[in-house]
Design an enzyme around this catalytic site. Structure first.
Site, PDB file in Angstrom:
ATOM      1  N   ASP A  66     -23.029 -30.286   2.410  1.00 51.75           N
ATOM      2  CA  ASP A  66     -23.167 -31.737   2.391  1.00 51.75           C
ATOM      3  C   ASP A  66     -24.531 -32.188   1.878  1.00 51.75           C
ATOM      4  O   ASP A  66     -25.447 -31.372   1.700  1.00 51.75           O
ATOM      5  CB  ASP A  66     -22.893 -32.316   3.794  1.00 51.75           C
ATOM      6  CG  ASP A  66     -23.608 -31.560   4.905  1.00 51.75           C
ATOM      7  OD1 ASP A  66     -24.540 -30.792   4.615  1.00 51.75           O
ATOM      8  OD2 ASP A  66     -23.231 -31.739   6.076  1.00 51.75           O
ATOM      9  N   ASN A 132     -21.163 -34.166  18.257  1.00 50.95           N
ATOM     10  CA  ASN A 132     -19.825 -34.753  18.461  1.00 50.95           C
ATOM     11  C   ASN A 132     -18.708 -33.882  17.875  1.00 50.95           C
ATOM     12  O   ASN A 132     -17.586 -34.341  17.718  1.00 50.95           O
ATOM     13  CB  ASN A 132     -19.769 -36.171  17.867  1.00 50.95           C
ATOM     14  CG  ASN A 132     -20.039 -36.184  16.365  1.00 50.95           C
ATOM     15  OD1 ASN A 132     -20.155 -35.132  15.742  1.00 50.95           O
ATOM     16  ND2 ASN A 132     -20.127 -37.373  15.788  1.00 50.95           N
ATOM     17  N   HIS A 134     -18.722 -32.480  14.823  1.00 49.55           N
ATOM     18  CA  HIS A 134     -18.535 -32.515  13.367  1.00 49.55           C
ATOM     19  C   HIS A 134     -18.936 -31.200  12.709  1.00 49.55           C
ATOM     20  O   HIS A 134     -19.794 -30.469  13.192  1.00 49.55           O
ATOM     21  CB  HIS A 134     -19.220 -33.726  12.723  1.00 49.55           C
ATOM     22  CG  HIS A 134     -20.715 -33.702  12.635  1.00 49.55           C
ATOM     23  ND1 HIS A 134     -21.490 -34.774  13.001  1.00 49.55           N
ATOM     24  CD2 HIS A 134     -21.583 -32.766  12.188  1.00 49.55           C
ATOM     25  CE1 HIS A 134     -22.770 -34.494  12.769  1.00 49.55           C
ATOM     26  NE2 HIS A 134     -22.844 -33.290  12.295  1.00 49.55           N
TER      27      HIS A 134
HETATM   28  C1  GLP Z   1     -26.029 -32.141  10.390  1.00 45.81           C
HETATM   29  C2  GLP Z   1     -25.330 -31.280   9.335  1.00 45.81           C
HETATM   30  C3  GLP Z   1     -24.398 -30.266   9.971  1.00 45.81           C
HETATM   31  C4  GLP Z   1     -25.136 -29.522  11.069  1.00 45.81           C
HETATM   32  C5  GLP Z   1     -25.563 -30.530  12.125  1.00 45.81           C
HETATM   33  C6  GLP Z   1     -26.226 -29.896  13.329  1.00 45.81           C
HETATM   34  O1  GLP Z   1     -25.222 -33.160  10.852  1.00 45.81           O
HETATM   35  N1  GLP Z   1     -24.573 -32.086   8.436  1.00 45.81           N
HETATM   36  O2  GLP Z   1     -23.940 -29.355   8.967  1.00 45.81           O
HETATM   37  O3  GLP Z   1     -24.290 -28.542  11.623  1.00 45.81           O
HETATM   38  O4  GLP Z   1     -26.484 -31.419  11.497  1.00 45.81           O
HETATM   39  O5  GLP Z   1     -27.600 -29.730  13.122  1.00 45.81           O
HETATM   40  P1  GLP Z   1     -28.538 -28.859  14.041  1.00 45.81           P
HETATM   41  O6  GLP Z   1     -28.281 -27.438  13.624  1.00 45.81           O
HETATM   42  O7  GLP Z   1     -29.917 -29.298  13.678  1.00 45.81           O
HETATM   43  O8  GLP Z   1     -28.165 -29.119  15.440  1.00 45.81           O
END
Ligand code: GLP
Length: 237
Positions: A66, A132, A134
Site C-alpha cells: 500500500d 482493527n 485491517h
Molecule cells: C498500516 C499498514 C499495515 C500495517 C499496519 C500496522 O496501517 N498499512 O500494512 O500492518 O499499519 O502497523 P504497525 O506494524 O506499526 O502496528
C-alpha cells in the site's frame, strides 16, 4: 494456518529464514512487502543476512501492499520512502525491481494487479495487522473480492498512524492498497503480530468467524499461512 508464538527477536530470525529458503530455491521470487513498525526487525535481519551472503535479492521482484494517497516517494512518511530507507537501500535489489502503489496517480490502482500477474504472482506476501484487523489498508467492510483500490482510511487508523506524522491533520485520508483478493492470491503468506494492543484482533481473526468486519479473518481460508505472534499478541488465544 500455522501459529508460531515466539519472542520478537526470534520471530525476525525465523521469518528471515523463510526468505533464505525461498530465494535460494527461486532467486527470481516475487515478494510482497509491508510497512509499519512490525516488519522492521525482519528487514534488519534480511539486510544482515544479505550482507553476509546467506541470500541475494539481485533477481527478486517486490510489490508493496500500500501507499498513502497524495504522498510521492520523496515524502518521508510515504511508504516508498520507508521501504527504500529500511530495506531496499540496504540489500542488493535493483531499485527498478521494487514496486509500491502509485500514491499520486491513484486512478491507475487496478493496473497494480496486472503488474503482479505479469511478474508471475507473489510467492511470499508479508503482512502486519492494523488494530482493527485491517491488512494492507483494507479496512473492516472491504469486500473479499477487492483488487488494488483507493481506500478511505478510518479515523482509528489515522490516529494509530499519526505517530509518524507531525500531527493528525497531516495523515492522509486515503490510501491505495492491494485488495483482499490480491493478497489471497499470494502462494504463501507470512504474518507478524506484535504487542498487547493487537491481542484482541489476533484472537478475532484466528478464532472468530470469517467476515469482512475482520479483514484478516480471510486468512483462515488460505492454504499456506504462517502467523508469528509474540507472547503479548498471543495473550488472548
Ligand atoms: C498500516 C499498514 C499495515 C500495517 C499496519 C500496522 O496501517 N498499512 O500494512 O500492518 O499499519 O502497523 P504497525 O506494524 O506499526 O502496528
Amino acid at each position: 494456518m500455522r501459529i508460531h508464538i515466539e519472542k520478537q527477536e526470534q520471530i525476525a530470525r525465523d521469518a528471515a529464514q523463510k526468505y533464505v529458503e525461498l530465494l535460494n530455491r527461486k532467486p527470481e521470487a516475487v515478494l510482497g512487502y509491508a510497512t509499519g513498525s512490525t516488519p522492521l526487525g525482519l528487514y534488519f535481519e534480511l539486510a544482515r543476512l544479505n550482507r553476509e551472503g546467506a541470500l541475494s535479492f539481485a533477481r527478486a521482484t517486490t510489490f508493496n501492499l500500500d501507499e498513502y494517497a497524495g504522498l510521492d516517494g520523496t515524502h518521508p512518511q510515504s511508504y516508498r520512502y520507508f521501504m527504500n530507507k529500511n530495506l531496499f537501500y540496504n540489500i542488493d535489489i535493483p531499485i527498478e525491481n521494487t514496486h509500491v502503489p502509485n500514491g499520486i496517480n491513484t486512478d491507475i490502482a487496478a493496473k497494480y494487479d496486472e503488474a503482479i500477474e505479469a511478474a508471475g504472482g507473489i510467492d511470499l506476501q508479508l503482512l502486519g495487522i492494523g488494530n482493527n484487523g485491517h491488512i494492507g489498508f483494507n479496512e473492516p467492510g472491504t469486500p473479499f473480492g477487492s483488487v488494488t483500490h483507493v481506500v478511505d482510511l478510518t479515523d482509528s487508523t489515522r490516529q494509530a498512524n499519526a505517530r509518524f506524522f507531525e500531527s493528525i491533520d497531516e495523515v492522509p485520508t486515503q490510501a491505495v492498497s492491494m485488495g483482499i483478493k490480491t493478497v489471497m492470491k499470494a502462494k504463501s503468506i507470512l504474518m507478524i503480530c506484535i504487542g498487547k494492543a493487537k491481542a484482541q484482533t489476533v484472537r478475532d481473526f484466528i478464532l472468530g468467524e470469517v467476515t469482512p468486519d475482520v479483514p484478516a479473518s480471510i486468512l483462515q481460508l488460505h492454504p499456506d499461512v504462517d502467523v508469528y505472534l509474540d507472547p503479548d499478541a498471543a495473550s488472548l488465544l
